[in-house]
Design an enzyme around this catalytic site. Structure first.
Site, PDB file in Angstrom:
ATOM      1  N   TYR A 254      -4.570  67.582  31.394  1.00  0.00           N
ATOM      2  CA  TYR A 254      -4.467  67.269  32.836  1.00  0.00           C
ATOM      3  C   TYR A 254      -3.051  66.777  33.175  1.00  0.00           C
ATOM      4  CZ  TYR A 254      -5.951  64.973  37.235  1.00  0.00           C
ATOM      5  OH  TYR A 254      -6.096  64.566  38.541  1.00  0.00           O
TER       6      TYR A 254
ATOM      7  N   LYS B  67      -0.566  68.547  35.753  1.00  0.00           N
ATOM      8  CA  LYS B  67      -0.203  67.819  36.969  1.00  0.00           C
ATOM      9  C   LYS B  67       1.308  67.667  37.116  1.00  0.00           C
ATOM     10  CE  LYS B  67      -3.933  67.202  39.238  1.00  0.00           C
ATOM     11  NZ  LYS B  67      -4.116  68.116  40.405  1.00  0.00           N
TER      12      LYS B  67
HETATM   13  P1  NAD Z   1     -13.294  66.034  43.486  1.00  0.00           P
HETATM   14  O1  NAD Z   1     -13.928  66.432  42.199  1.00  0.00           O
HETATM   15  O2  NAD Z   1     -14.099  65.256  44.453  1.00  0.00           O
HETATM   16  O3  NAD Z   1     -12.744  67.311  44.253  1.00  0.00           O
HETATM   17  C1  NAD Z   1     -12.243  68.459  43.632  1.00  0.00           C
HETATM   18  C2  NAD Z   1     -12.901  69.653  44.273  1.00  0.00           C
HETATM   19  O4  NAD Z   1     -12.333  70.846  43.719  1.00  0.00           O
HETATM   20  C3  NAD Z   1     -14.408  69.721  43.992  1.00  0.00           C
HETATM   21  O5  NAD Z   1     -15.123  69.814  45.205  1.00  0.00           O
HETATM   22  C4  NAD Z   1     -14.558  70.963  43.127  1.00  0.00           C
HETATM   23  O6  NAD Z   1     -15.786  71.657  43.319  1.00  0.00           O
HETATM   24  C5  NAD Z   1     -13.363  71.793  43.541  1.00  0.00           C
HETATM   25  N1  NAD Z   1     -12.978  72.760  42.500  1.00  0.00           N
HETATM   26  C6  NAD Z   1     -12.892  72.549  41.173  1.00  0.00           C
HETATM   27  N2  NAD Z   1     -12.497  73.668  40.542  1.00  0.00           N
HETATM   28  C7  NAD Z   1     -12.325  74.611  41.498  1.00  0.00           C
HETATM   29  C8  NAD Z   1     -11.910  75.958  41.474  1.00  0.00           C
HETATM   30  N3  NAD Z   1     -11.606  76.566  40.322  1.00  0.00           N
HETATM   31  N4  NAD Z   1     -11.814  76.624  42.639  1.00  0.00           N
HETATM   32  C9  NAD Z   1     -12.127  76.016  43.819  1.00  0.00           C
HETATM   33  N5  NAD Z   1     -12.543  74.744  43.902  1.00  0.00           N
HETATM   34  C10 NAD Z   1     -12.633  74.038  42.756  1.00  0.00           C
HETATM   35  O7  NAD Z   1     -11.967  65.237  43.094  1.00  0.00           O
HETATM   36  P2  NAD Z   1     -10.816  64.577  43.987  1.00  0.00           P
HETATM   37  O8  NAD Z   1     -10.579  63.241  43.424  1.00  0.00           O
HETATM   38  O9  NAD Z   1     -11.060  64.722  45.426  1.00  0.00           O
HETATM   39  O10 NAD Z   1      -9.566  65.489  43.531  1.00  0.00           O
HETATM   40  C11 NAD Z   1      -8.800  66.282  44.407  1.00  0.00           C
HETATM   41  C12 NAD Z   1      -7.461  66.554  43.759  1.00  0.00           C
HETATM   42  O11 NAD Z   1      -6.720  65.350  43.633  1.00  0.00           O
HETATM   43  C13 NAD Z   1      -7.533  67.144  42.357  1.00  0.00           C
HETATM   44  O12 NAD Z   1      -6.496  68.090  42.181  1.00  0.00           O
HETATM   45  C14 NAD Z   1      -7.292  65.952  41.471  1.00  0.00           C
HETATM   46  O13 NAD Z   1      -6.812  66.326  40.203  1.00  0.00           O
HETATM   47  C15 NAD Z   1      -6.293  65.196  42.295  1.00  0.00           C
HETATM   48  N6  NAD Z   1      -6.183  63.771  41.995  1.00  0.00           N
HETATM   49  C16 NAD Z   1      -7.170  62.919  42.362  1.00  0.00           C
HETATM   50  C17 NAD Z   1      -7.017  61.561  42.075  1.00  0.00           C
HETATM   51  C18 NAD Z   1      -8.034  60.547  42.505  1.00  0.00           C
HETATM   52  O14 NAD Z   1      -7.775  59.337  42.332  1.00  0.00           O
HETATM   53  N7  NAD Z   1      -9.163  60.946  43.049  1.00  0.00           N
HETATM   54  C19 NAD Z   1      -5.887  61.109  41.393  1.00  0.00           C
HETATM   55  C20 NAD Z   1      -4.905  62.003  41.048  1.00  0.00           C
HETATM   56  C21 NAD Z   1      -5.061  63.334  41.363  1.00  0.00           C
END
Ligand code: NAD
Length: 306
Positions: free
Chosen positions: A164, A168
């Site tokens: 990851y 990232k």
């Molecule tokens: P989340 O799991 O709620 O949302 C991610 C969404 O992406 C899900 O609804 C999932 O079904 C969808 N998804 C996964 N694989 C997919 C694919 N191949 N095609 C289409 N859709 C797909 O998580 P989140 O926390 O809302 O994460 C959103 C983004 O932010 C991600 O890229 C995550 O890595 C990044 N991020 C989140 C955090 C945090 O604190 N939540 C921190 C750093 C980075």
């Protein structure tokens, strides 16, 4: 009264918009006049399975509130199909939010090729495929806005997240180059490292912390960056969450410069190691040209002091 940022007549594609941050972006843009493509594969946070429900629920929510939205259920690995949904339904695309993501956390020692490959496919190939498919439309209309999603794990490393983290930080390099190539076509790309309560973080953070990290609180920065009024912030890295927004940049120590000849040895470097690591007079490089200037200086130098 502060003016509301509007996105009337613009088409916004949000990947992974069935939950968490993506849902917060999609509902926001839907409430500000945009036509929204709500993409979500609908699988587990580990990237298993698929379902139409996640995207459908968000589309319904946007429509119920009076907005316009259409669902797409493709994996971001097939980004061209997601952009096609925007073109077929709304005839254009203005904003792409590359947000979809999964986790396959495991210590590096135990990581399998499958854990590595799936993360690369969803995060790196996924962001590439969506942006690649949107790019010709952006160039032709001389307008486009892109957000890519990095993570603190990518910027700083994170135990058990080698795959990851690599994927990232790739978003940063990807964004920097898109920013440079897109500038002359008014295509602006930025990368965010968000922090928010979602199914990804709900098992690793205590409830009171999660309460303070609503996904909605990442939205204002994204709205500002993809709005047509933003013409200057391009290729920037942002840390955002819980009401906090900060900009990040590279820092370089003023460094050690020796003449590159036979006197340039390991012991010569060791002798002045403190200069290599001294950040008291830092530089903030923004491109390879800064380094080339240093090399030119080095070529003009006399024999190095040892
Ligand atoms: P989340 O799991 O709620 O949302 C991610 C969404 O992406 C899900 O609804 C999932 O079904 C969808 N998804 C996964 N694989 C997919 C694919 N191949 N095609 C289409 N859709 C797909 O998580 P989140 O926390 O809302 O994460 C959103 C983004 O932010 C991600 O890229 C995550 O890595 C990044 N991020 C989140 C955090 C945090 O604190 N939540 C921190 C750093 C980075």
């Amino acid at each position: 009264m502060t003016e509301q940022l509007r996105f009337d007549d613009q088409v916004v594609v949000v990947t992974g918009a069935g939950g968490g941050l993506g849902k917060a972006y999609a509902t926001f843009f839907g409430s500000r006049g945009a036509k929204v493509v709500v993409n979500d594969l609908g699988g587990s946070f580990k990237g298993e399975g698929n379902s139409t429900k996640a995207a459908d629920v968000v589309v319904e929510e946007i429509k119920k509130a009076g907005g316009q939205a259409v669902a797409n259920y493709d994996s971001v690995e097939n980004g061209e199909k997601i952009i096609e949904t925007a073109i077929q339904n709304y005839g254009r695309i203005d904003v792409l939010i590359n947000n979809a993501g999964i986790l396959r956390d495991i210590s590096f020692k135990n990581m399998s090729d499958a854990d590595w490959d799936l993360i690369m496919k969803v995060h790196v190939k996924g962001a590439y495929k969506c942006a690649r498919a949107a790019w010709p439309y952006f160039r032709k209309q001389k307008y486009g806005r892109v957000i890519n999603t990095a993570s603190a794990a990518g910027l700083f490393g994170s135990f058990g997240q080698c795959n990851y983290s690599a994927a990232k930080l790739a978003q940063v390099g990807f964004t920097e180059t898109l920013a440079k190539e897109g500038a002359k076509y008014n295509i602006i790309s930025n990368v965010i490292a968000p922090i928010a309560a979602s199914r990804m973080t709900e098992t690793v953070m205590p409830p009171d912390v999660l309460q303070a990290l609503k996904p909605e609180w990442v939205v204002p920065l994204v709205a500002v960056l993809v709005h047509k009024s933003n013409t200057t912030e391009n290729g920037s890295i942002w840390e955002v969450g819980g009401g906090h927004i900060a900009k990040l940049r590279w820092e370089r120590s003023s460094g050690l410069l020796l003449k590159a000849d036979e006197s340039y040895t390991a012991s010569a470097v060791l002798k002045q190691w403190n200069k290599v690591t001294d950040f008291s007079n830092p530089q903030y490089p923004s491109g390879p040209n800064d380094f080339m200037t240093l090399l030119e200086e080095s070529m003009k130098m006399g024999p190095s002091e040892q």
